[in-house]
Design an enzyme around this catalytic site. Structure first.
Site, PDB file in Angstrom:
ATOM      1  N   LYS A 189      -4.970   5.823   8.025  1.00 19.71           N
ATOM      2  CA  LYS A 189      -3.686   5.110   7.994  1.00 19.71           C
ATOM      3  C   LYS A 189      -3.671   3.883   8.906  1.00 19.71           C
ATOM      4  O   LYS A 189      -3.074   2.861   8.575  1.00 19.71           O
ATOM      5  CB  LYS A 189      -2.549   6.060   8.375  1.00 19.71           C
ATOM      6  CG  LYS A 189      -2.253   7.105   7.311  1.00 19.71           C
ATOM      7  CD  LYS A 189      -0.992   7.891   7.623  1.00 19.71           C
ATOM      8  CE  LYS A 189      -0.650   8.843   6.488  1.00 19.71           C
ATOM      9  NZ  LYS A 189       0.598   9.589   6.734  1.00 19.71           N
TER      10      LYS A 189
ATOM     11  N   LYS B 207      -4.856   9.136  -4.840  1.00 19.64           N
ATOM     12  CA  LYS B 207      -3.720  10.048  -4.870  1.00 19.64           C
ATOM     13  C   LYS B 207      -2.484   9.325  -5.408  1.00 19.64           C
ATOM     14  O   LYS B 207      -2.263   8.157  -5.110  1.00 19.64           O
ATOM     15  CB  LYS B 207      -3.451  10.558  -3.455  1.00 19.64           C
ATOM     16  CG  LYS B 207      -2.485  11.732  -3.384  1.00 19.64           C
ATOM     17  CD  LYS B 207      -2.405  12.264  -1.972  1.00 19.64           C
ATOM     18  CE  LYS B 207      -1.434  13.431  -1.863  1.00 19.64           C
ATOM     19  NZ  LYS B 207      -1.331  13.940  -0.490  1.00 19.64           N
TER      20      LYS B 207
ATOM     21  N   LYS C 257       3.968   6.861  -3.793  1.00 22.18           N
ATOM     22  CA  LYS C 257       5.169   6.047  -3.973  1.00 22.18           C
ATOM     23  C   LYS C 257       4.958   4.610  -3.517  1.00 22.18           C
ATOM     24  O   LYS C 257       5.725   3.717  -3.871  1.00 22.18           O
ATOM     25  CB  LYS C 257       6.340   6.684  -3.230  1.00 22.18           C
ATOM     26  CG  LYS C 257       6.218   6.678  -1.731  1.00 22.18           C
ATOM     27  CD  LYS C 257       7.323   7.475  -1.051  1.00 22.18           C
ATOM     28  CE  LYS C 257       7.084   8.953  -1.148  1.00 22.18           C
ATOM     29  NZ  LYS C 257       8.057   9.759  -0.376  1.00 22.18           N
TER      30      LYS C 257
END
Length: 327
Positions: free
Chosen positions: A106, A189, A192
């Site tokens: 991340k 994956k 959103k």
């Protein structure tokens, strides 16, 4: 377990977690929270965060989480989560956190500018779990490492205390839809944050949108509907087969056999129809509930009170171990 209230929940959230929580709540004393403390590890708009927290509560209820069987609450409303996270941070070696791969993924090349909260996220997750002395935790593949850290923290504290303060929670590895992938790229994956709306099925999508997205979903150029192999991987095909299997509650092998003689066009049409059948009642219920603010707040308040009672008792035991005065 919990989901971050960052809006626009999709099929991956439902199949990968919430759908299976509905079954889990019938077998375990369950705690499901809106993990807003985790959400703020990246910048959030305050008004959007409040709105999304209520809407996520509506999603839980629409999907079948029953507040009479499970505790539903907002993470930040139970202050013991933050308190225990701080205590755990004083018992967690930096070396353990340095091994966490999710932070590296991340933060990327900007890790020196990343916030401390993102780095210490797994410690808060450990507090979320152990605050209730959880024995089983439903986790996907991407959270298994964090659960191992949770067990390490519990084990370390128990060893220092010379007794069991916290149990060592076991993973409940969720069924075949443990990871739902993008409809545009079977190696990524479903997310959103993906720029393409056609990469995901949103729980708020209409029947027409769901059907259209599945018709446009990427499959592959290999003839026939079947599972891939090590020699010939088929990530897009396996993803679509997994989604159908999870919605139909059958094995992926059964799905492959059922459509072995079908074309991709026929399969995608059937998948779209099944998804509409399963998701339409959820979308309808969600749209009815999301405007019922007073009702949603009452559910969260009831959950907060039940969770806080248990949390305070278990936090006190940790404070006694640390050596804090009881005043």
């Amino acid at each position: 377990s919990g989901v971050q209230p960052t809006g626009n929940l999709h099929l991956g959230n439902y199949l990968g977690a919430i759908k299976q929580w509905v079954d889990i709540q019938n077998r375990y004393n369950s705690f499901f929270c809106i993990v807003d403390l985790h959400a703020i590890t990246v910048p959030q708009n305050p008004e959007e965060l409040r709105k999304n927290s209520l809407e996520l509560t509506a999603v839980y209820l629409a999907c079948g989480i029953d507040p009479k069987k499970s505790k539903i609450f907002v993470q930040s409303s139970v202050r013991q989560h933050s308190e225990l996270a701080w205590l755990f941070s004083c018992y967690t070696p930096i070396g353990w956190l340095n091994r966490m791969t999710q932070f590296k993924e991340k933060a990327g090349k900007q890790k020196d500018n990343a916030m401390l909260g993102l780095y210490s996220y797994p410690v808060l997750m450990a507090a979320d779990i152990l605050l209730y002395k959880a024995t089983h935790v439903p986790v996907g593949e991407d959270q298994k490492q964090h659960l191992e850290l949770t067990r390490d923290i519990a084990n370390s504290i128990n060893a220092k205390a010379g007794r069991e303060i916290f149990p060592l929670p076991e993973p409940l590895i969720l069924a075949q839809a443990k990871r739902v992938m993008s409809l545009r790229d079977g190696t990524k994956k479903m997310s959103k944050s993906d720029e393409s709306e056609f990469s995901r099925i949103n729980l708020s999508d209409t029947a027409e949108q769901i059907s259209d997205k599945f018709k446009r979903a990427k499959s592959d150029a290999i003839t026939g509907i079947s599972l891939g192999s090590e020699a010939q991987p088929r990530p897009e095909a396996e993803n679509l087969l997994t989604i159908y299997s999870s919605l139909a509650d059958i094995s992926i092998e059964q799905t492959a056999n059922k459509f072995a003689n079908s074309s991709w066009s026929e399969f995608k049409t059937a998948l779209g129809e099944l998804a509409v059948e399963k998701l339409a009642p959820i979308t309808k219920k969600f749209n009815e509930l999301k405007t019922e603010k007073t009702y949603l707040l009452s559910i969260l308040k009831e959950g907060q009170e039940a969770a806080s009672t248990i949390a305070e008792k278990n936090l006190k035991e940790m404070k006694d171990f640390v050596g804090f005065l009881e005043i």
